[in-house]
Design an enzyme around this catalytic site. Structure first.
Site, PDB file in Angstrom:
ATOM      1  CG  ASP A  75      14.967 -14.659 -55.384  1.00 31.38           C
ATOM      2  OD1 ASP A  75      15.271 -14.264 -54.241  1.00 31.38           O
ATOM      3  OD2 ASP A  75      14.089 -15.516 -55.594  1.00 31.38           O
ATOM      4  N   GLY A  76      16.510 -11.515 -54.271  1.00 34.18           N
ATOM      5  CA  GLY A  76      15.958 -10.339 -53.579  1.00 34.18           C
ATOM      6  C   GLY A  76      14.896 -10.681 -52.541  1.00 34.18           C
ATOM      7  CD  GLN A  78      -5.436   6.883 -53.937  1.00 34.77           C
ATOM      8  OE1 GLN A  78      -4.431   6.402 -54.439  1.00 34.77           O
ATOM      9  NE2 GLN A  78      -6.527   7.140 -54.634  1.00 34.77           N
ATOM     10  CG  ASP A 123      -0.210  20.892 -46.439  1.00 30.19           C
ATOM     11  OD1 ASP A 123      -0.982  20.595 -45.513  1.00 30.19           O
ATOM     12  OD2 ASP A 123       0.654  20.119 -46.875  1.00 30.19           O
ATOM     13  CE  LYS A 141       1.923  20.427 -50.372  1.00 33.28           C
ATOM     14  NZ  LYS A 141       2.773  19.510 -49.603  1.00 33.28           N
TER      15      LYS A 141
HETATM   16  C1  R5P Z   1       1.901  16.252 -47.892  1.00 26.65           C
HETATM   17  O1  R5P Z   1       0.702  16.334 -47.685  1.00 26.65           O
HETATM   18  C2  R5P Z   1       2.889  15.885 -46.825  1.00 26.65           C
HETATM   19  O2  R5P Z   1       2.444  16.277 -45.564  1.00 26.65           O
HETATM   20  C3  R5P Z   1       4.247  16.480 -47.100  1.00 26.65           C
HETATM   21  O3  R5P Z   1       4.130  17.888 -47.127  1.00 26.65           O
HETATM   22  C4  R5P Z   1       4.790  16.012 -48.424  1.00 26.65           C
HETATM   23  O4  R5P Z   1       4.640  14.630 -48.550  1.00 26.65           O
HETATM   24  C5  R5P Z   1       6.251  16.368 -48.527  1.00 26.65           C
HETATM   25  O5  R5P Z   1       6.698  15.922 -49.757  1.00 26.65           O
HETATM   26  P1  R5P Z   1       7.940  16.602 -50.464  1.00 26.65           P
HETATM   27  O6  R5P Z   1       9.063  16.666 -49.473  1.00 26.65           O
HETATM   28  O7  R5P Z   1       8.232  15.687 -51.634  1.00 26.65           O
HETATM   29  O8  R5P Z   1       7.491  17.955 -50.941  1.00 26.65           O
END
Ligand code: R5P
Length: 311
Positions: free
Chosen positions: A34-35, A114, A184, A207
């Protein structure tokens, strides 16, 4: 001293054992139909697990990694407590309590994205998971967590470590970049550290994430014409961030673009997409993937050494 891991982390756990001159012990794992997961701590390590601290190498990703991590910590704690009782009556059943001394080394701490509650009712999962894991061990080492702030005020001992020195060494040797870019602003510190180690300039792109699959980079003048650029990020998931950043760099005249990260998640065909946009992709072995060319073990070892001195 024993280093214990499940099969997904054999490479990084063996590397860690090697770095610390410790003994690597694999755990036996399998799945029920069942995993659900089965786990047995290694019988041959009972003595060393009771006489010395144990390093458990396990991640909180994917979801079943959380369960496996909890099972591994519980299995080692049973042994250190002397509870070897089993229905088959194999070996000693009960021994003295040798005292719990367990450190958890986490190559990839999932659920760290998060770090804020944007809407009422949202759960900050990283803290919830850390609360559970911290009560089952005596300290946690985390490699390049997405956002350290999410656990910074946690009351249990946590060491945040980074593979930036090892990634920088690889880039310096294999790529010789003229410029380091953070995709970013939030990740600028990592790019700065890499740039300082290699001795080249750095910058970042603005970004904006539209959704999980779409991001936009605001145009920004960068001095990259005729240059080899390495984009450095904590993780690559879909690859969208790197592909868009690479396109922006090439529009500004970069002649080569490479991408390096600690955590190579490479979801949804990311590698196929990435090779159309960049000249090279490099990651650590925090997650098993075809681009894992840098060991996460030296960074984890730095954190383990610090925590061992507190036990
Ligand atoms: C975002 O804040 C992370 O540092 C990465 O830039 C992000 O999770 C990369 O995700 P993806 O490759 O899906 O663009």
């Amino acid at each position: 001293m024993p280093v214990v891991s499940g099969p997904a982390y054999t490479e990084v756990a063996m590397g860690l054992a090697n770095e610390l001159n410790m003994q690597y012990l694999p755990t036996e794992t399998r799945r029920f139909p069942d995993g659900e997961g089965y786990l047995r701590t290694p019988v041959e390590g009972f003595n060393s697990m009771r006489s010395e601290p144990v390093i458990v190498v396990s991640s909180t990703f994917p979801d079943n990694g959380i369960v496996q991590t909890m099972m591994m910590l519980a299995g080692v704690a049973d042994i250190q407590r002397g509870d070897l009782s089993n229905l088959k009556g194999e070996g000693e059943q009960n021994l003295d309590d040798s005292g719990r001394r367990i450190l958890l080394a986490v190559p990839y701490y999932g659920y760290a994205r998060q770090d804020k509650r944007f809407s009422a009712g949202e759960v900050i999962a990283a803290g919830v998971i850390a609360d559970h894991l911290a009560t089952a061990c005596d300290g946690i080492v985390i490699l390049d967590i997405h956002e350290p702030k999410v656990l910074e005020s946690h009351k249990h001992p946590i060491q945040f470590v980074t593979s930036v020195p090892e990634l920088s060494e690889l880039l310096s040797k294999d790529v010789s970049p003229d410029f380091i870019l953070s995709p970013d602003k939030g990740a600028i510190d990592r790019a700065r550290k890499v740039a300082e180690i290699i001795g080249v300039p750095y910058s970042y792109l603005e970004k904006k994430r539209i959704d999980a699959h779409t991001i936009e980079h605001t145009p920004k003048d960068l001095d990259v014409s005729g240059k080899i650029v390495a984009i450095v990020d904590d993780m690559i998931s879909t690859g969208g961030t790197i592909c868009r950043a690479s396109d922006a760099l090439r529009r500004q005249g970069a002649i080569e673009v490479h991408a390096a990260c600690t955590h190579g998640l490479f979801t949804s065909g990311a590698l196929t997409r990435l090779v159309k946009h960049v000249d090279g992709v490099y990651s650590t072995d925090s997650l098993s993937n075809p681009r894992a060319v840098v060991s996460g073990a030296p960074a984890l070892a730095r954190g383990v050494k610090k925590l061992l001195s507190t036990l």
